[in-house]
Design an enzyme around this catalytic site. Structure first.
Site, PDB file in Angstrom:
ATOM      1  N   SER A 208     -84.080  13.074 -69.042  1.00 16.51           N
ATOM      2  CA  SER A 208     -84.555  14.455 -69.126  1.00 16.51           C
ATOM      3  C   SER A 208     -83.630  15.343 -69.941  1.00 16.51           C
ATOM      4  O   SER A 208     -84.092  16.260 -70.640  1.00 16.51           O
ATOM      5  CB  SER A 208     -84.761  15.036 -67.721  1.00 16.51           C
ATOM      6  OG  SER A 208     -83.613  14.827 -66.923  1.00 16.51           O
ATOM      7  N   HIS A 265     -79.934  19.292 -68.155  1.00 14.91           N
ATOM      8  CA  HIS A 265     -81.082  19.850 -68.865  1.00 14.91           C
ATOM      9  C   HIS A 265     -80.640  20.968 -69.815  1.00 14.91           C
ATOM     10  O   HIS A 265     -81.036  21.004 -70.986  1.00 14.91           O
ATOM     11  CB  HIS A 265     -82.104  20.411 -67.873  1.00 14.91           C
ATOM     12  CG  HIS A 265     -82.681  19.376 -66.969  1.00 14.91           C
ATOM     13  ND1 HIS A 265     -83.461  19.687 -65.881  1.00 14.91           N
ATOM     14  CD2 HIS A 265     -82.596  18.017 -66.992  1.00 14.91           C
ATOM     15  CE1 HIS A 265     -83.839  18.579 -65.267  1.00 14.91           C
ATOM     16  NE2 HIS A 265     -83.314  17.551 -65.928  1.00 14.91           N
TER      17      HIS A 265
END
Length: 287
Positions: A208, A265
């Site tokens: 991610s 992230h």
């Protein structure tokens, strides 16, 4: 549908090549002289946005696009053909699937240890992490990157794989396989280091952080040097950024759904925006 003024240019600007390209592409338009300027009109704001982007790329027209418009449309390539066309995207996902199988999607801690950012040991109900300094002194440099291959659960793996397939193919086809390799490694490093530095020693992993890097790269690059490959479907960027903000609220930890590597992230997104800025400015200068 009301007409929208796409361009207002001095009379000495030669629009003949661009207008010829619009005619070949069968784009409805008209050019009028108003107040000493030539104004290009098209029906509707949606079409106007596309024509503006087209002019930013090809102000003098493009023979390549004109020839392409004359050719019959080909069907979309099949899945096997797409794998052949995107070997790096496919290869990264294949390695990710192999690691998922080896680690039993995070349930086999003995093999998870091979890929974690720092080594760890489990004694009873406690987990003890080695220091980053000890990890680097031991020559275990691969750990700076391998957490991106770890996934904890099928849904985690499926979602990340689908997004990497979508974004990775775009970059590989537009900027080449070597660029995708370099960006994947860079975003993996940036996201992993950010998560360790801000979140402390913990067991984290997943693609991610890399995905947010690829997203930021396409987003900023396309804003500076518009191109069809990096133009994401409407709402995708908003959805991804909204998901990032929701995760940062801590609601998933509160509901005991597991911890989210928010620093990874953000680290990936910042790195991706930086590479998109550099790449977009370079592409814009070349044009």
């Amino acid at each position: 549908m009301s007409a929208v003024a796409v361009l207002r240019l001095p009379m000495q600007t030669n629009l003949s090549g661009f207008v010829a390209m619009l005619q070949r592409l069968q784009v409805p338009h008209r050019v009028a002289e108003e107040s000493g300027e030539q104004v290009l009109w098209v029906p509707g704001e949606a079409l106007a946005v596309q024509v503006r982007e087209l002019y930013a790329q090809y102000p003098h027209g493009s023979e390549e696009l004109q020839l392409a418009a004359d050719k019959p449309q080909r069907s979309m390539p099949g899945f096997v053909e797409q794998i052949k066309r995107n070997p790096v995207t496919s290869g990264v996902l294949l390695i990710t699937f192999i690691v998922a199988a080896i680690t039993l999607l995070g349930d086999n801690f003995e093999t998870v240890r091979w890929f974690s950012f720092v080594d760890f040991q489990i004694k009873g109900d406690y987990i003890y992490f080695a220091s980053l300094a000890h990890t680097m002194d031991s020559g275990q440099w691969w750990r700076l990157l391998t957490p991106m291959l770890l996934h904890f659960g099928f849904l985690h793996l499926a979602m990340n794989s689908l997004w990497y397939w979508e974004l990775g193919r775009r970059i590989e086809s537009y900027q080449g396989p070597l660029m995708l390799i370099a960006l994947t490694l860079l975003f993996g490093l940036a996201s992993n280091v950010a998560q360790y530095q801000l979140g402390g020693p913990s067991l984290f992993g997943g693609l991610s952080g890399v995905l947010y890097g690829l997203l930021g790269h396409c987003w900023i690059y396309q804003r500076l040097a518009p191109n069809a490959q990096y133009r994401l479907p409407p709402g995708v960027l908003i959805m991804m950024l909204a998901w990032l903000l929701i995760c940062m609220t801590g609601i998933f930890e509160l509901l005991q759904f597991g911890s989210i590597a928010n620093a990874a992230h953000v680290g990936g997104l910042v790195a991706g925006c930086a590479t998109g800025l550099v790449g977009g400015l370079m592409a814009r200068a070349r044009r």
